[in-house]
Design a protein around this motif. Structure first.
Motif, PDB file in Angstrom:
ATOM      1  N   ASP A  91       0.752  -1.174  -0.123  1.00  0.00           N
ATOM      2  CA  ASP A  91       0.060  -0.020   0.010  1.00  0.00           C
ATOM      3  C   ASP A  91       0.816   1.350   0.097  1.00  0.00           C
ATOM      4  O   ASP A  91       0.402   2.148  -0.425  1.00  0.00           O
ATOM      5  N   ALA A  92       2.015   1.161   0.170  1.00  0.00           N
ATOM      6  CA  ALA A  92       3.117   2.433   0.669  1.00  0.00           C
ATOM      7  C   ALA A  92       3.393   2.752  -0.637  1.00  0.00           C
ATOM      8  O   ALA A  92       4.145   3.715  -0.838  1.00  0.00           O
ATOM      9  N   GLY A  93       3.502   1.842  -1.984  1.00  0.00           N
ATOM     10  CA  GLY A  93       3.817   2.124  -2.989  1.00  0.00           C
ATOM     11  C   GLY A  93       5.030   1.541  -3.633  1.00  0.00           C
ATOM     12  O   GLY A  93       5.561   1.802  -4.653  1.00  0.00           O
ATOM     13  N   PHE A  94       5.491   0.635  -2.586  1.00  0.00           N
ATOM     14  CA  PHE A  94       6.699  -0.241  -3.152  1.00  0.00           C
ATOM     15  C   PHE A  94       6.431  -0.930  -4.101  1.00  0.00           C
ATOM     16  O   PHE A  94       5.542  -1.782  -3.940  1.00  0.00           O
ATOM     17  N   THR A  95       7.451  -1.170  -5.133  1.00  0.00           N
ATOM     18  CA  THR A  95       7.202  -2.036  -6.114  1.00  0.00           C
ATOM     19  C   THR A  95       8.138  -3.176  -6.349  1.00  0.00           C
ATOM     20  O   THR A  95       7.920  -4.302  -7.109  1.00  0.00           O
ATOM     21  N   THR A  96       9.440  -2.996  -5.663  1.00  0.00           N
ATOM     22  CA  THR A  96      10.420  -4.079  -5.697  1.00  0.00           C
ATOM     23  C   THR A  96      11.071  -4.159  -4.183  1.00  0.00           C
ATOM     24  O   THR A  96      11.264  -3.103  -3.563  1.00  0.00           O
ATOM     25  N   ALA A  97      11.300  -5.432  -3.946  1.00  0.00           N
ATOM     26  CA  ALA A  97      12.114  -5.564  -2.866  1.00  0.00           C
ATOM     27  C   ALA A  97      13.478  -6.229  -3.354  1.00  0.00           C
ATOM     28  O   ALA A  97      13.563  -7.261  -4.007  1.00  0.00           O
ATOM     29  N   VAL A  98      14.749  -5.869  -2.747  1.00  0.00           N
ATOM     30  CA  VAL A  98      15.824  -6.639  -2.897  1.00  0.00           C
ATOM     31  C   VAL A  98      16.553  -7.009  -1.505  1.00  0.00           C
ATOM     32  O   VAL A  98      16.596  -6.343  -0.604  1.00  0.00           O
ATOM     33  N   VAL A  99      16.693  -8.484  -1.375  1.00  0.00           N
ATOM     34  CA  VAL A  99      17.397  -8.820  -0.253  1.00  0.00           C
ATOM     35  C   VAL A  99      18.858  -8.980  -0.494  1.00  0.00           C
ATOM     36  O   VAL A  99      19.438  -9.365  -1.328  1.00  0.00           O
TER      37      VAL A  99
END
Length: 611
Positions: A91-99
């Motif tokens: 919901d906060a608008g993040f589109t990608t996560a990187v570990v």
């Protein structure tokens, strides 16, 4: 929560492995009888460390590493909070996560991402576990830093690579915020979370008190046993995976693995089999996995190698080796066929290449273990099954599967190289050069035995002469392999599909010509996976280390050296560690990886023809 998979009806199943052990059936039956008589399954879940050691000090250490036995149940109680976190990030608008992690902190997220992908509307997931500057650039430079959630994953909080990745990500986020004229109270911590242990671990992570969220794992769970903890579940919550189904499958397997009868226990029976086979010389555990679940092999590779490879013994996991003719395999192999149920009966009726090979291998007397996975979501169950199996295999082999006594060797040698860089010293000269080929851009650097023999290398009493060419020096190095060797390619170069294909071709060539098992890993990733096995396991490894130039190096913000210098130091540290164990290693430096790997393949082909 939406889930990529819809059919989870098989999640509650815990099928037994199908074992075809050939001439090793009697040894397996004896191991079953011993496990039954000594109540191994009950003692495992009673957390009885005497299952692995009679030494009180070792027992005390083991007792602090058995929290994984409760992980599926413990973390099932965190599902609502995890789902809320994932929804909030979405919901906060993040589109990608990187570990940004290594070993146990990165492999489980990678398996989940490659197996399930991303559900519609959820975050794409990337894993960064290479310090090669080109690899860092390829992973993150096309992302919007303000729409990317950065995950610092480190059990200790001090692991060099994740902290270097964090420094790079933090700098990019801060620059993006300032370019947007964001208020000073907005900072990169709002774009960063951490997965670590409590106490000193979390306190060691830079800016730990400014991060958006910190997930603290139970400290009694080792990194390689952490797939079913926040390490795997936080990334899973971001890609829209059904956490209820994933953990339900693991809980079902946990229940089945409590069965006191070894042959009816899906984890204990597997552990007894692979441990018994390794003791009998069948220590090259070769995975034949269906493509949809092939990434699970990399997680298994780390679990088995780091857990069992010590004190001169261990199981050598062989992952993603190209399939070949049966005659190309030695008598030190065990084949594990991992199948995924077909989507329809038509697909099920058609035997695959893996099935045909497994049948032929069993008919030829090779041990074959078959494990059928009903649905991808049962990866949760398989993770727990193999954790139990690895612990039991450790008991069979008489080792502590929860320590890693040799992991620090390469790290300490790397730290010495980097400490010199931090002190402003000039880069040390490379190891003595055996030969340089200007046409191909290949330079070979040998270990002490190669440098000192100066022209010949013995193999079983015969000498291999050198004319000073790349081919001749490769032939000398090949002559040093043992008959039951595994041939390890250690690629301290940027991963890419093209490089994967080149390494596959080299592996197939080496295997077909020598009948030796082959492994391949990217550095420094493999240092946190198979590195323990390389130094502490069976002294049968033969190593070909690949390094390259860095035409576009990358600084590590706030650090006294670059990513290029870091990965070079890691290669040097591992070379020295392997050399100190009197194991054969040759460095192949490639001015350009693409052209260099093609030339190396051809040179190896010619070198093998000299044997």
């Amino acid at each position: 929560m939406d889930a990529p998979m819809t059919d989870t009806t098989a999640a509650a199943s815990a099928p037994l492995p199908r074992l075809a052990l050939g001439e090793h059936e009697a040894a397996y039956s004896a191991a079953v009888a011993l496990a039954r008589e000594e109540s191994w399954a009950e003692r495992l879940f009673d957390r009885d460390p005497s299952l692995w050691s009679s030494n009180e000090r070792v027992q005390a250490a083991i007792a602090e590493r058995l929290g994984w036995l409760d992980a599926p149940i413990h973390f099932s109680e965190q599902i609502a909070a995890l789902e809320g976190f994932g929804q909030g990030i979405r919901d906060a608008g993040f589109t990608t996560a990187v570990v940004g992690g290594m070993g146990g902190s990165s492999l489980a997220p990678e398996v989940l991402a490659q197996t399930f992908g991303t559900a519609e509307g959820w975050l794409a997931l990337r894993v960064l576990d290479s310090t090669d500057p080109a690899a860092v650039a390829a992973t993150v430079d096309d992302l919007d830093p303000l729409a990317t959630l950065w995950i610092v994953a480190s059990k200790s909080g001090t692991t060099t690579e994740p902290l270097a990745f964090q420094a790079d990500a933090w700098d990019r986020a801060e620059r993006a915020l300032r370019a947007r004229n964001a208020p000073r109270n907005e900072h990169a911590g709002e774009l960063t979370i951490a997965i670590t242990d409590p106490g000193r671990s979390v306190e060691a992570i830079p800016h730990h008190d400014q991060l958006r969220e910190v997930f603290l794992n139970p400290p009694d769970i080792g990194g390689r046993y952490s797939a079913l903890t926040y390490v795997g579940l936080v990334p899973a919550s971001l890609i829209g995976l059904d956490l209820d189904a994933l953990l339900a499958s693991a809980i079902a397997m946990l229940g089945a693995c409590r069965d006191p009868e070894p042959e009816a226990n899906p984890g204990v029976s597997l552990g007894l089999a692979i441990g018994t086979l390794a003791k009998a010389g069948r220590d090259k555990l070769t995975f034949l996995a269906d493509p949809a679940i092939a990434s699970f092999g990399s997680w298994l590779e780390q679990l088995l190698a780091e857990s069992t490879g010590k004190h001169g013994t261990g199981i050598v996991p062989v992952d993603r080796e190209p399939l070949g003719e049966l005659a190309s395999y030695g008598t030190d192999r065990v084949f594990v066929r991992l199948t995924l149920a077909a989507a329809d009966d038509t697909q099920a009726a058609a035997p695959t290449a893996g099935d045909i090979f497994a049948d032929a291998a069993a008919a030829a007397g090779h041990p074959v273990i078959r494990i059928a996975i009903a649905d991808p979501i049962d990866i949760g169950a398989e993770a727990f099954r193999w954790e139990v199996a690895t612990a039991i295999a450790g008991a069979v082999l008489g080792i502590d599967p929860f320590d890693q006594p040799n992991v620090e060797e390469a790290k300490e040698l790397t730290r010495k190289v980097l400490a010199a860089a931090s002190a402003g010293e000039r880069r040390a000269s490379p190891r003595a050069t055996l030969v340089t080929d200007a046409a191909t851009g290949i330079t070979l650097h040998g270990d002490a035995p190669l440098r000192l023999t100066g022209g010949t290398s013995a193999n079983g009493g015969s000498a291999v002469a050198s004319d000073g060419s790349v081919v001749a020096e490769l032939a000398r190095h090949l002559a040093r392999r043992k008959p039951n060797a595994y041939l390890a390619l250690q690629a301290f170069i940027a991963p890419s599909p093209a490089t994967d294909e080149a390494l596959d071709r080299i592996r197939a060539l080496l295997r077909d010509e020598t009948r030796c098992a082959t492994t391949a890993g990217y550095g420094p990733r493999f240092l946190h996976s198979t590195g323990q096995l390389h130094k502490g396991g069976p002294a049968t490894g033969w190593f070909l280390q690949l390094t390259s130039d860095h035409p576009a190096d990358r600084p590590i913000p706030g650090w006294p050296y670059t990513f290029g210098r870091l990965i070079d130091a890691q290669a040097e540290g591992d070379f020295a560690a392997i050399e100190s164990h009197d194991l054969p290693i040759l460095r192949v430096h490639l001015a350009d990886p693409a052209t260099g790997l093609a030339a190396l393949e051809q040179a190896l082909r010619e070198a093998l023809g000299r044997g």
